[in-house]
Design an enzyme around this catalytic site. Sequence first.
Site, PDB file in Angstrom:
ATOM      1  N   LYS A  17      80.155 -48.251  -1.854  1.00 43.47           N
ATOM      2  CA  LYS A  17      78.894 -47.940  -2.513  1.00 43.47           C
ATOM      3  C   LYS A  17      79.202 -47.704  -3.985  1.00 43.47           C
ATOM      4  CE  LYS A  17      77.118 -43.839  -1.866  1.00 43.47           C
ATOM      5  NZ  LYS A  17      76.251 -42.655  -1.843  1.00 43.47           N
ATOM      6  N   HIS A  36      76.065 -32.081   0.333  1.00 40.91           N
ATOM      7  CA  HIS A  36      76.146 -32.817   1.592  1.00 40.91           C
ATOM      8  C   HIS A  36      77.599 -32.931   2.021  1.00 40.91           C
ATOM      9  CE1 HIS A  36      77.133 -35.874  -1.393  1.00 40.91           C
ATOM     10  NE2 HIS A  36      77.733 -36.553  -0.419  1.00 40.91           N
ATOM     11  N   ASP A  38      80.024 -35.992   3.947  1.00 38.74           N
ATOM     12  CA  ASP A  38      79.942 -37.432   4.236  1.00 38.74           C
ATOM     13  C   ASP A  38      80.037 -37.634   5.742  1.00 38.74           C
ATOM     14  OD1 ASP A  38      79.821 -37.825   1.516  1.00 38.74           O
ATOM     15  OD2 ASP A  38      81.945 -38.316   1.312  1.00 38.74           O
ATOM     16  N   HIS A  86      80.021 -31.093  -0.704  1.00 41.35           N
ATOM     17  CA  HIS A  86      80.153 -31.406  -2.121  1.00 41.35           C
ATOM     18  C   HIS A  86      78.817 -31.848  -2.694  1.00 41.35           C
ATOM     19  CE1 HIS A  86      80.965 -35.031   0.213  1.00 41.35           C
ATOM     20  NE2 HIS A  86      80.655 -35.781  -0.834  1.00 41.35           N
TER      21      HIS A  86
END
Length: 146
Positions: A17, A36, A38, A86
């Site tokens: 991404k 959030h 991952d 993070h």
Amino acid sequence: MAEAFGGGDDGLVLMQKVNFYPPCPQPELVLGFAPHTDLCALTVLVTDDVPGLQVSKDGRWYDVEHVPGALIINVGDQIEYRSVLHRVTVSKEKTRMSWPVFVHPRKDYVVGPHPRLVGGGIPAKYDYKDKTFEDYTYCKINKLPQ
Ligand SMILES: O=C(O)CCC(=O)C(=O)O
Ligand SMILES: [Fe+2]
């Protein structure tokens, strides 16, 4: 890691991404990326030299220092002992970019606590249920209980 996730040529899936964070005149009011974890197994991250990435520890946010040429490795939900929480702040003047590669299992691969770690009367430390990576992703994206 491919072996841990079932082996085979397609045991691991890589998803790349590109993040683009334009400058913001009032950076204290916004985040480039909300807090959030991952949902993959591991994230391999390259960033430019504009600060922004922060990790949470004991309820505080810490800046991640940019080290030229270094890769940042985040532990994700699928191999969690604890996946890293993070977020990304934005700059007032500069555009920031980052290039994560998310390493995750096949969507039909069932992930759960390793039997050797919870067998023999040892209770699981956290209440994880076995589920496919696809189901995990669906629940997380739709904010359903895992
Ligand atoms: O931009 C960054 O440094 C981190 C991006 C990130 O956390 C993500 O894409 O999941
Ligand atoms: Fe992330």
